[in-house]
Motif scaffolding. Structure first.
Motif, mmCIF file in Angstrom:
data_model
loop_
_atom_site.group_PDB
_atom_site.id
_atom_site.type_symbol
_atom_site.label_atom_id
_atom_site.label_comp_id
_atom_site.label_asym_id
_atom_site.label_seq_id
_atom_site.Cartn_x
_atom_site.Cartn_y
_atom_site.Cartn_z
ATOM 1 N N VAL A 277 0.585 -0.971 -0.247
ATOM 2 C CA VAL A 277 -0.241 -0.034 0.098
ATOM 3 C C VAL A 277 1.042 1.616 -0.200
ATOM 4 O O VAL A 277 0.500 2.332 -0.984
ATOM 5 C CB VAL A 277 -0.970 -0.546 0.996
ATOM 6 C CG1 VAL A 277 -1.766 0.961 0.945
ATOM 7 C CG2 VAL A 277 -2.005 -1.124 0.693
ATOM 8 N N LEU A 278 2.271 0.892 0.519
ATOM 9 C CA LEU A 278 2.569 2.304 0.871
ATOM 10 C C LEU A 278 3.573 2.106 -0.282
ATOM 11 O O LEU A 278 3.849 3.644 -0.648
ATOM 12 C CB LEU A 278 3.243 2.575 2.370
ATOM 13 C CG LEU A 278 2.967 2.309 4.013
ATOM 14 C CD1 LEU A 278 4.238 2.305 4.821
ATOM 15 C CD2 LEU A 278 2.277 3.860 3.933
ATOM 16 N N TRP A 279 3.935 0.920 -1.219
ATOM 17 C CA TRP A 279 4.896 1.465 -2.080
ATOM 18 C C TRP A 279 3.610 2.266 -3.653
ATOM 19 O O TRP A 279 4.340 3.162 -4.557
ATOM 20 C CB TRP A 279 5.653 0.353 -2.452
ATOM 21 C CG TRP A 279 6.768 -0.139 -2.192
ATOM 22 C CD1 TRP A 279 7.540 0.590 -1.385
ATOM 23 C CD2 TRP A 279 6.764 -1.698 -1.648
ATOM 24 N NE1 TRP A 279 8.253 -0.536 -1.190
ATOM 25 C CE2 TRP A 279 7.778 -1.946 -1.404
ATOM 26 C CE3 TRP A 279 6.177 -2.710 -2.031
ATOM 27 C CZ2 TRP A 279 8.668 -2.916 -0.544
ATOM 28 C CZ3 TRP A 279 6.861 -4.030 -1.109
ATOM 29 C CH2 TRP A 279 7.876 -3.984 -0.632
ATOM 30 N N GLU A 280 2.688 2.043 -3.117
ATOM 31 C CA GLU A 280 1.628 2.831 -4.072
ATOM 32 C C GLU A 280 1.273 4.224 -3.678
ATOM 33 O O GLU A 280 1.201 4.997 -4.779
ATOM 34 C CB GLU A 280 0.200 2.364 -3.883
ATOM 35 C CG GLU A 280 0.373 0.789 -4.401
ATOM 36 C CD GLU A 280 -1.572 -0.188 -4.223
ATOM 37 O OE1 GLU A 280 -2.508 0.401 -4.386
ATOM 38 O OE2 GLU A 280 -1.116 -1.559 -4.790
ATOM 39 N N GLN A 281 1.176 4.523 -2.455
ATOM 40 C CA GLN A 281 1.153 5.769 -1.898
ATOM 41 C C GLN A 281 1.727 6.101 -0.643
ATOM 42 O O GLN A 281 0.930 5.297 0.306
ATOM 43 C CB GLN A 281 -0.033 6.128 -2.173
ATOM 44 C CG GLN A 281 -0.441 7.632 -2.139
ATOM 45 C CD GLN A 281 -2.107 7.898 -1.189
ATOM 46 O OE1 GLN A 281 -2.802 6.944 -1.878
ATOM 47 N NE2 GLN A 281 -2.696 9.569 -0.859
ATOM 48 N N GLU A 282 3.086 6.509 -0.947
ATOM 49 C CA GLU A 282 3.116 6.154 0.381
ATOM 50 C C GLU A 282 3.275 6.911 1.426
ATOM 51 O O GLU A 282 4.069 6.669 3.080
ATOM 52 C CB GLU A 282 5.314 7.474 -0.154
ATOM 53 C CG GLU A 282 6.037 7.369 1.007
ATOM 54 C CD GLU A 282 7.422 8.403 0.497
ATOM 55 O OE1 GLU A 282 7.591 8.589 1.415
ATOM 56 O OE2 GLU A 282 8.132 8.330 -0.233
ATOM 57 N N ALA A 283 2.370 7.871 1.066
ATOM 58 C CA ALA A 283 2.167 8.527 2.559
ATOM 59 C C ALA A 283 0.315 8.449 3.063
ATOM 60 O O ALA A 283 -0.150 8.822 2.205
ATOM 61 C CB ALA A 283 1.968 10.384 2.362
ATOM 62 N N GLN A 284 0.295 7.373 4.056
ATOM 63 C CA GLN A 284 -1.159 7.567 4.138
ATOM 64 C C GLN A 284 -0.995 7.389 6.170
ATOM 65 O O GLN A 284 -0.289 7.722 6.891
ATOM 66 C CB GLN A 284 -0.947 5.327 4.031
ATOM 67 C CG GLN A 284 -0.559 5.625 2.760
ATOM 68 C CD GLN A 284 -1.910 5.425 1.956
ATOM 69 O OE1 GLN A 284 -3.531 5.200 2.580
ATOM 70 N NE2 GLN A 284 -2.144 5.681 0.471
ATOM 71 N N THR A 285 -2.809 7.567 6.143
ATOM 72 C CA THR A 285 -3.038 7.918 7.822
ATOM 73 C C THR A 285 -3.046 6.043 8.297
ATOM 74 O O THR A 285 -3.371 4.970 7.424
ATOM 75 C CB THR A 285 -4.266 8.611 8.071
ATOM 76 O OG1 THR A 285 -5.240 7.720 7.633
ATOM 77 C CG2 THR A 285 -3.898 9.455 7.276
ATOM 78 N N VAL A 286 -2.808 5.655 9.819
ATOM 79 C CA VAL A 286 -3.506 4.788 10.034
ATOM 80 C C VAL A 286 -4.719 3.956 9.506
ATOM 81 O O VAL A 286 -5.070 3.309 9.490
ATOM 82 C CB VAL A 286 -3.262 4.434 11.492
ATOM 83 C CG1 VAL A 286 -3.726 2.914 12.208
ATOM 84 C CG2 VAL A 286 -1.824 4.804 12.195
#
Length: 139
Positions: A45-54
């Protein structure tokens, strides 16, 4: 007459066994990267979109914060991710990749191919299986 309570008549049992088997197939591939399967999902998920919230991660991965938080803490200890509280709302925890986490993507790029080879199933069969599972999950 078929007994609906016989194990061999169950649809869910082979799905359950398959889920366990596929994670077992991933295990040696992921151990080389120092990742568990749930951690690998977070990384994808982070490789797709680096910044995420929990919360965003939880929704995408269908995991509650009680499961996700300890998982993310372990990943932070491995220096794959960083966790930072939002300056706007301290209840929000932002997750981002570290340089080590970004580099891991290249090392992980061969995993899907290796998994398919170990399963000895055609790409077409896996696409059909994925489509059926996705259809059932959308109900």
């Amino acid at each position: 007459m078929n007994d609906p309570l016989h194990l061999n008549e169950q649809i869910c049992f082979p799905v359950y066994v398959f889920a366990k088997e596929i994670i077992n197939q991933y295990r040696p591939l992921l151990e080389a990267l120092d990742l568990t399967y749930p951690q690998y999902l977070v990384m994808m998920v982070l490789w797709e979109q680096e910044a995420q919230t929990v919360n965003q991660l939880g929704k995408k991965l269908k995991l509650d914060s009680g499961t996700l938080t300890p998982l993310l803490k372990r990943m932070e200890l491995k220096a794959f991710i960083s966790r930072n509280r939002s300056t706007v709302d301290e209840r929000i925890v932002n997750i981002s990749l570290t340089e080590k986490g970004k580099v891991l993507k290249e090392k992980a790029s061969c995993i899907p191919t290796q998994l398919m080879e170990s399963m000895q199933v055609s790409t077409e069969d896996l696409i059909v299986l994925k489509n059926i599972i996705t259809k059932i999950l959308k109900k």
